[in-house]
Motif scaffolding. Structure first.
Motif, mmCIF file in Angstrom:
data_model
loop_
_atom_site.group_PDB
_atom_site.id
_atom_site.type_symbol
_atom_site.label_atom_id
_atom_site.label_comp_id
_atom_site.label_asym_id
_atom_site.label_seq_id
_atom_site.Cartn_x
_atom_site.Cartn_y
_atom_site.Cartn_z
ATOM 1 N N ALA A 188 0.829 -1.210 0.000
ATOM 2 C CA ALA A 188 0.000 0.000 0.000
ATOM 3 C C ALA A 188 0.865 1.263 0.000
ATOM 4 C CB ALA A 188 -0.929 -0.011 1.215
ATOM 5 N N TYR A 189 1.977 1.209 0.723
ATOM 6 C CA TYR A 189 2.911 2.343 0.756
ATOM 7 C C TYR A 189 3.437 2.641 -0.647
ATOM 8 C CZ TYR A 189 7.006 5.090 2.248
ATOM 9 O OH TYR A 189 7.949 6.067 2.415
ATOM 10 N N ALA A 190 3.794 1.568 -1.377
ATOM 11 C CA ALA A 190 4.316 1.755 -2.740
ATOM 12 C C ALA A 190 3.240 2.296 -3.677
ATOM 13 C CB ALA A 190 4.850 0.422 -3.267
ATOM 14 N N ILE A 191 2.034 1.729 -3.594
ATOM 15 C CA ILE A 191 0.943 2.200 -4.455
ATOM 16 C C ILE A 191 0.586 3.645 -4.114
ATOM 17 C CG2 ILE A 191 -1.500 1.872 -5.033
ATOM 18 C CD1 ILE A 191 -1.073 -1.137 -4.644
ATOM 19 N N GLY A 192 0.663 3.983 -2.848
ATOM 20 C CA GLY A 192 0.356 5.347 -2.425
ATOM 21 C C GLY A 192 1.326 6.377 -2.961
ATOM 22 N N HIS A 193 2.483 5.931 -3.402
ATOM 23 C CA HIS A 193 3.479 6.857 -3.954
ATOM 24 C C HIS A 193 3.464 6.894 -5.480
ATOM 25 C CE1 HIS A 193 5.094 6.972 0.166
ATOM 26 N NE2 HIS A 193 5.752 8.045 -0.215
ATOM 27 N N ILE A 194 2.461 6.278 -6.096
ATOM 28 C CA ILE A 194 2.311 6.412 -7.550
ATOM 29 C C ILE A 194 2.060 7.878 -7.877
ATOM 30 C CG2 ILE A 194 0.855 5.846 -9.536
ATOM 31 C CD1 ILE A 194 0.343 3.131 -8.291
ATOM 32 N N ASN A 195 2.849 8.411 -8.766
ATOM 33 C CA ASN A 195 2.764 9.833 -9.116
ATOM 34 C C ASN A 195 1.727 10.025 -10.216
ATOM 35 O OD1 ASN A 195 3.225 12.555 -9.304
ATOM 36 N ND2 ASN A 195 5.168 12.368 -10.423
ATOM 37 N N SER A 196 0.482 10.208 -9.798
ATOM 38 C CA SER A 196 -0.590 10.380 -10.766
ATOM 39 C C SER A 196 -1.715 11.190 -10.138
ATOM 40 C CB SER A 196 -1.133 9.018 -11.214
ATOM 41 O OG SER A 196 -2.270 9.179 -12.036
ATOM 42 N N SER A 197 -2.280 12.079 -10.946
ATOM 43 C CA SER A 197 -3.432 12.862 -10.502
ATOM 44 C C SER A 197 -4.700 12.422 -11.221
ATOM 45 C CB SER A 197 -3.185 14.351 -10.758
ATOM 46 O OG SER A 197 -2.939 14.578 -12.146
ATOM 47 N N ALA A 198 -4.602 11.312 -11.960
ATOM 48 C CA ALA A 198 -5.748 10.837 -12.753
ATOM 49 C C ALA A 198 -6.873 10.343 -11.858
ATOM 50 C CB ALA A 198 -5.305 9.727 -13.706
ATOM 51 N N MET A 199 -6.520 9.711 -10.729
ATOM 52 C CA MET A 199 -7.534 9.226 -9.793
ATOM 53 C C MET A 199 -6.943 9.149 -8.398
ATOM 54 S SD MET A 199 -7.749 5.109 -10.552
ATOM 55 C CE MET A 199 -7.946 5.269 -12.327
ATOM 56 N N ALA A 200 -7.812 9.001 -7.424
ATOM 57 C CA ALA A 200 -7.364 8.917 -6.035
ATOM 58 C C ALA A 200 -6.546 7.650 -5.815
ATOM 59 C CB ALA A 200 -8.576 8.931 -5.108
ATOM 60 N N HIS A 201 -5.594 7.730 -4.893
ATOM 61 C CA HIS A 201 -4.703 6.592 -4.670
ATOM 62 C C HIS A 201 -5.450 5.372 -4.110
ATOM 63 C CE1 HIS A 201 -1.436 9.609 -5.104
ATOM 64 N NE2 HIS A 201 -0.764 8.559 -5.532
ATOM 65 N N TRP A 202 -6.545 5.599 -3.373
ATOM 66 C CA TRP A 202 -7.278 4.453 -2.843
ATOM 67 C C TRP A 202 -7.911 3.646 -3.978
ATOM 68 C CZ3 TRP A 202 -12.494 4.115 -3.767
ATOM 69 C CH2 TRP A 202 -13.207 5.291 -4.014
ATOM 70 N N LYS A 203 -8.215 4.291 -5.084
ATOM 71 C CA LYS A 203 -8.752 3.566 -6.244
ATOM 72 C C LYS A 203 -7.673 2.705 -6.892
ATOM 73 C CE LYS A 203 -12.422 6.883 -7.296
ATOM 74 N NZ LYS A 203 -13.115 7.654 -8.345
ATOM 75 N N PHE A 204 -6.444 3.202 -6.923
ATOM 76 C CA PHE A 204 -5.335 2.386 -7.441
ATOM 77 C C PHE A 204 -5.193 1.095 -6.632
ATOM 78 C CE2 PHE A 204 -3.595 6.353 -9.421
ATOM 79 C CZ PHE A 204 -3.460 5.862 -10.697
ATOM 80 N N LEU A 205 -5.350 1.218 -5.319
ATOM 81 C CA LEU A 205 -5.249 0.036 -4.459
ATOM 82 C C LEU A 205 -6.219 -1.057 -4.916
ATOM 83 C CD1 LEU A 205 -5.033 1.549 -0.849
ATOM 84 C CD2 LEU A 205 -3.288 0.166 -1.959
ATOM 85 N N PHE A 206 -7.479 -0.691 -5.090
ATOM 86 C CA PHE A 206 -8.496 -1.675 -5.470
ATOM 87 C C PHE A 206 -8.274 -2.222 -6.876
ATOM 88 C CE2 PHE A 206 -10.950 0.713 -2.166
ATOM 89 C CZ PHE A 206 -11.158 -0.362 -1.316
ATOM 90 N N LEU A 207 -7.901 -1.370 -7.809
ATOM 91 C CA LEU A 207 -7.726 -1.809 -9.195
ATOM 92 C C LEU A 207 -6.546 -2.765 -9.343
ATOM 93 C CD1 LEU A 207 -8.391 1.511 -11.143
ATOM 94 C CD2 LEU A 207 -9.831 -0.542 -11.132
ATOM 95 N N ILE A 208 -5.416 -2.419 -8.760
ATOM 96 C CA ILE A 208 -4.214 -3.242 -8.915
ATOM 97 C C ILE A 208 -4.377 -4.592 -8.224
ATOM 98 C CG2 ILE A 208 -1.766 -3.406 -8.307
ATOM 99 C CD1 ILE A 208 -1.613 -0.346 -8.719
#
Length: 494
Positions: A188-208
């Motif tokens: 989660a720490y690594a995903i939270g550091h994805i440099n993107s403003s396209a969507m919220a980081h919590w959404k990246f967590l669920f998608l990945i």
């Protein structure tokens, strides 16, 4: 010859498609048995362990998402977050009993792999949620998707392994849970550091994580076997050896094609079912709260959001240490399974007391307490090994497993309700409820130990000590449609 003809008739009656002659005729050497066991361990344990890793990782992700503004983005308030955990376990509960029937009627390996694929897709749907109501729907169906996995893996372990081998193997695939706790915060720490403003980081967590889970469901579809006689990674003679190895279990490894309602009734009237279920319920009062609120509790110790994610790692480390010690104890010390579960639960009670009573400024002490508080979780594989070892009859085993997980779900639904939003982040009411549940759990485990001891002694008085019987007689027990309470030579493992 007459015995063999009787056995053949039993085989035809129950519809088994393996060659009886192969099972009866095989005369394996110890080295051949060890080779088969190594193959089983090399294939089955990693397959189930990684699936369980993903399952617990997917459970943790909601707690982690709270540190990435999930609650704020979905306008959640009051105790709504607590209900997101409850609705997940309500979905789990809703499908547990139907699953106990379906899992017997369908090829178990295919059924579980499809379940994994579906739950991964549902996890990805969480990223599309824009309101509390949408999240509740997604959580419910995620619970439905995950409901079959742990009971299914329990049944597979009982199919492929001897009773004395099961605690270590149950713990081995449950090890994926510990790794998820250890690495979940780091991921989660690594995903939270994805440099993107396209969507919220919590959404990246669920998608990945959801996409990874669905992809793994496809792997399971091709490699997870439905039974020992259908294991594609074993040669023909090795399948016969795999069947013969587990005949002495007398727990119905071959009786997996038809649901028997008489065994369901036997399960509902068996005291061990209720002791196991009540233990599962009371320990889950703690599990539901700690799993759901661990990240918030850790942040409440005074750590930053990202550091709170990393501080989930010691919890996984504690589980690994105590799981390893428990595995060694239950493997080499006779009659130690239930005693080990009691000791683990006592450790967790001490940990919760530290979190609850230490000075709020004592970050180190309270972190150690939270780390110890999760040790009770490693009782799950030991409890499952008790089910696989001490419940005979495939249909009865599926019902008992379902009841244990129903109790698990109800406890996980009730537990978070004691973690009141007005008490965030220390949650004293939740801590007291969690401790009370664990203390009651110790009582039910002790009652189960006494019941098994009494029943074994009663059977010894009535029928004499269990005797070593022939392969043919062992196979006849497997095909007799009898449960553990009906087989005179059956003795419970403590």
């Amino acid at each position: 010859m007459g015995d063999e003809n009787d056995l053949k008739r039993d085989v035809e009656t129950t519809g088994h498609d393996f060659e009886l002659g192969q099972v009866l005729a095989v005369q394996s050497t110890p080295e051949e048995e060890r080779k088969v066991l190594r193959k089983l361990d090399f294939v089955l344990i990693p397959l189930m362990g990684f699936a369980y890793f993903l399952q617990f990782l997917d459970k943790l992700v909601l707690s982690q998402a709270t540190l990435f503004n999930l609650r704020q983005d979905l306008n959640m308030h009051g105790n709504q977050y607590s209900w997101t955990s409850a609705i997940f376990y309500f979905g789990y509960l809703a499908w547990s009993f139907p699953s106990s029937y379906v899992i017997v009627r369908l090829p178990i390996g295919k059924y579980l792999s499809v379940s994994v694929f579906i739950w991964g897709g549902i996890l990805m749907c969480h990223a599309a949620c824009s309101s509390f109501a949408g999240l509740m729907v997604a959580r419910f169906f995620l619970g439905v998707g995950e409901a079959a996995i742990a009971p299914g893996f329990t049944l597979i372990t009982g199919m492929f392994y001897k009773r004395e081998e099961q605690p270590v193997r149950q713990s081995a695939w449950f090890f994926g849970n510990c790794i998820a706790v250890l690495l979940g915060g780091l991921i989660a720490y690594a995903i939270g550091h994805i440099n993107s403003s396209a969507m919220a980081h919590w959404k990246f967590l669920f998608l990945i994580l959801g996409a990874t889970t669905s992809a793994y469901g496809l792997v399971l579809f091709f490699f997870l076997p439905d039974s020992p006689v259908k294991a594609v990674f074993l040669k023909e003679n090795e399948r016969a050896i795999a069947v013969q190895r587990t005949l002495k279990n007398k727990t119905g490894v071959l009786d997996n094609d038809k649901f028997k309602w008489s065994q369901a009734r036997d399960a509902l009237t068996d005291p061990q079912t209720w002791f196991l279920g009540l233990n599962s319920f009371t320990s889950s009062l703690c599990n539901g709260g700690i799993t759901t609120f661990a990240a918030i509790i850790t942040a409440g110790f005074g750590f930053s959001d990202f550091k709170s994610l990393l501080l989930q790692m010691p919890l996984g480390g504690a589980e690994i240490v105590f799981l390893s010690l428990t595995c060694l104890a239950t493997t080499f010390i006779p009659k130690s399974r239930i005693i080990a579960m009691i000791l683990n639960t006592m450790v967790s009670v001490v940990g919760l007391i530290l979190v609850w009573k230490l000075n709020p400024n004592n970050q180190a002490g309270r972190t150690v307490g939270l780390t110890l508080a999760v040790v009770y979780a490693i009782n799950m594989p030991i409890s499952l090994s008790v089910v696989t070892s001490n419940v005979a009859g495939f249909s009865k085993k599926s019902v008992v497993s379902a009841l244990v997980f129903v109790s698990y779900c109800v406890g996980n639904m009730v537990g978070p309700q004691f973690f009141l939003s007005s008490e965030e982040p220390s949650y004293p009411t939740g801590m007291k409820a969690a401790m009370s549940g664990l203390i009651l759990s110790i009582g039910f485990l002790f009652a189960l130990y006494l019941y098994y001891t009494y029943e074994n002694r009663r059977r010894d008085r009535l029928y004499g000590s269990a005797e070593t019987i022939t392969v043919g007689a062992e196979l006849q027990d497997e095909l007799s449609n009898k449960t553990d309470r009906q087989i005179e030579s059956f003795r419970y493992i403590l």
